[in-house]
Design a protein around this motif. Structure first.
Motif, short mmCIF file in Angstrom:
data_model
loop_
_atom_site.label_atom_id
_atom_site.label_comp_id
_atom_site.label_asym_id
_atom_site.label_seq_id
_atom_site.Cartn_x
_atom_site.Cartn_y
_atom_site.Cartn_z
N LEU A 268 0.86 -1.19 0.00
CA LEU A 268 0.00 0.00 0.00
C LEU A 268 0.89 1.23 0.00
O LEU A 268 1.77 1.36 0.85
CB LEU A 268 -0.90 0.01 1.24
CG LEU A 268 -1.74 1.27 1.46
CD1 LEU A 268 -2.87 1.34 0.43
CD2 LEU A 268 -2.31 1.29 2.89
N ASN A 269 0.68 2.12 -0.95
CA ASN A 269 1.41 3.38 -0.99
C ASN A 269 0.56 4.49 -0.38
O ASN A 269 -0.58 4.70 -0.78
CB ASN A 269 1.76 3.77 -2.43
CG ASN A 269 2.75 2.82 -3.07
OD1 ASN A 269 2.49 2.26 -4.12
ND2 ASN A 269 3.89 2.63 -2.42
N ILE A 270 1.13 5.19 0.59
CA ILE A 270 0.52 6.41 1.12
C ILE A 270 1.50 7.54 0.88
O ILE A 270 2.57 7.59 1.49
CB ILE A 270 0.21 6.30 2.63
CG1 ILE A 270 -0.63 5.06 2.92
CG2 ILE A 270 -0.51 7.56 3.12
CD1 ILE A 270 -0.91 4.84 4.41
N TRP A 271 1.15 8.42 -0.05
CA TRP A 271 2.02 9.55 -0.38
C TRP A 271 1.38 10.85 0.10
O TRP A 271 0.17 11.06 -0.05
CB TRP A 271 2.23 9.64 -1.90
CG TRP A 271 3.09 8.55 -2.45
CD1 TRP A 271 4.34 8.21 -2.05
CD2 TRP A 271 2.76 7.66 -3.53
NE1 TRP A 271 4.82 7.17 -2.82
CE2 TRP A 271 3.86 6.80 -3.72
CE3 TRP A 271 1.64 7.51 -4.35
CZ2 TRP A 271 3.89 5.82 -4.71
CZ3 TRP A 271 1.65 6.53 -5.32
CH2 TRP A 271 2.76 5.69 -5.50
N SER A 272 2.21 11.72 0.65
CA SER A 272 1.75 13.04 1.07
C SER A 272 2.36 14.09 0.15
O SER A 272 3.57 14.08 -0.10
CB SER A 272 2.16 13.33 2.52
OG SER A 272 1.54 12.42 3.40
N TRP A 273 1.52 14.98 -0.36
CA TRP A 273 1.93 15.99 -1.32
C TRP A 273 1.94 17.37 -0.67
O TRP A 273 1.02 17.73 0.07
CB TRP A 273 0.99 16.02 -2.51
CG TRP A 273 1.19 14.90 -3.47
CD1 TRP A 273 0.64 13.65 -3.40
CD2 TRP A 273 1.99 14.91 -4.65
NE1 TRP A 273 1.04 12.88 -4.46
CE2 TRP A 273 1.87 13.64 -5.25
CE3 TRP A 273 2.78 15.88 -5.27
CZ2 TRP A 273 2.52 13.30 -6.43
CZ3 TRP A 273 3.42 15.55 -6.45
CH2 TRP A 273 3.30 14.27 -7.01
N TYR A 274 2.96 18.14 -1.00
CA TYR A 274 3.03 19.55 -0.59
C TYR A 274 2.40 20.40 -1.69
O TYR A 274 2.89 20.45 -2.80
CB TYR A 274 4.49 19.96 -0.38
CG TYR A 274 4.68 21.42 -0.03
CD1 TYR A 274 4.05 21.98 1.08
CD2 TYR A 274 5.49 22.24 -0.81
CE1 TYR A 274 4.22 23.31 1.40
CE2 TYR A 274 5.68 23.57 -0.49
CZ TYR A 274 5.04 24.11 0.62
OH TYR A 274 5.21 25.43 0.93
N GLN A 275 1.26 21.02 -1.34
CA GLN A 275 0.54 21.88 -2.28
C GLN A 275 0.33 23.24 -1.62
O GLN A 275 -0.71 23.50 -1.04
CB GLN A 275 -0.81 21.27 -2.64
CG GLN A 275 -0.73 20.02 -3.50
CD GLN A 275 -0.43 20.37 -4.96
OE1 GLN A 275 0.71 20.22 -5.41
NE2 GLN A 275 -1.40 20.82 -5.69
#
Length: 276
Positions: free
Chosen positions: A261-268
């Motif tokens: 499972l991939n959990i990615w957090s993005w800086y927006q």
């Protein structure tokens, strides 16, 4: 003579402009559209890929004991990040959604099993999935301008692998970027299939052999695939540069099946969800 001098000056000015906007090593990272990790850059136009917290979400209490492997970059091993029931549910709800995994280069999507040999599935946002999203946000301290991307499951059969790559997404150019990664193991009835970081150093304590493959002959470290556990790492330094030590791969599965499972957090920066 005047005409020749004018021509020389024009060529000189053109050369300076070309250097600044095309060749300058200082500006090139900001102008390049190539991706280092094989994934597309997320943008405001694609912000539907992000999910947002729900105020009335009720999740069961869940605790786990983090083990810090490195502080620079921050790399943490999280045994029992998911319960067995949560992992089993995610495997079940992903089963009908798998499709061949693709890679992106310079914005172009393609299928290349020599690089990435697996299947991927975008998870429907059940109550359990939403609680796992919330758990990932809580672990990171609810950081401003950081949003969770919708969760993806990855399935690897015998021979399945993903060659060494970064999860950066971008190099922190003031816009979108994957600031962190959780690599979670949902199903690990397999041999092989560990997550390899050749640029991280093996810790001295033998206690880490519970989580790392201490018999591996590969350089660096390899996390064992263990159901419910997760590896968390930060992708960027404070100055926006990427950590070279996060270069990693999914080693080939030898027998059986691994589901991750991939959990990615993005800086927006400045992004906010549209209010209904």
């Amino acid at each position: 003579m005047t005409t020749k001098l004018t021509t020389i000056v024009e060529y000189f000015l053109i050369s300076i402009a070309l250097y600044i906007f095309v060749l300058s090593p200082v500006l090139r990272p900001y102008l390049s559209s190539d991706q280092d990790d094989g994934e597309p850059v997320i943008s405001y136009e694609k912000s539907e890929a992000l999910v947002y917290p729900e105020g009335n979400l009720e999740c069961p209490e869940h605790t786990f004991a983090p083990h810090i492997l490195s502080t620079d970059p921050l790399v943490i091993y999280l045994p029992s990040f998911l319960t067995d029931q949560e992992a089993d549910e995610l495997v079940e709800i992903s089963a009908s959604h798998f499709e061949p995994s693709t890679i992106f280069h310079a914005g172009v999507e393609s299928y290349d099993p020599t690089i990435r040999n697996s299947s991927k599935a975008l998870l429907p946002r059940t109550a359990t999935v939403k609680c796992i999203e919330a758990r990932a946000r809580e672990f990171q301290g609810w950081r401003t301008d950081v949003f969770i991307e919708r969760l993806w499951a990855q399935r690897y059969g015998p021979g399945g692998h993903y060659v060494h790559h970064y999860d950066w997404g971008t190099r922190g150019r003031g816009g979108a970027g994957r600031v962190s990664t959780f690599m979670v193991y949902l199903h690990a009835n397999c041999t092989g299939g560990g997550t390899h970081f050749p640029r991280l150093a093996m810790p001295p304590s033998q206690e880490w052999c519970r989580f790392l493959d201490c018999d591996s002959q590969l350089e660096g470290i390899t996390f064992k695939a263990k159901k419910g556990s997760a590896v968390y790492w930060e992708n960027f330094r404070n100055d926006g540069s990427g950590y070279e030590q996060t270069w990693h791969s999914g080693l080939p599965v030898e027998t059986g099946v691994k589901v991750g499972l991939n959990i990615w957090s993005w800086y927006q920066p400045g992004h906010r969800p549209v209010q209904d």
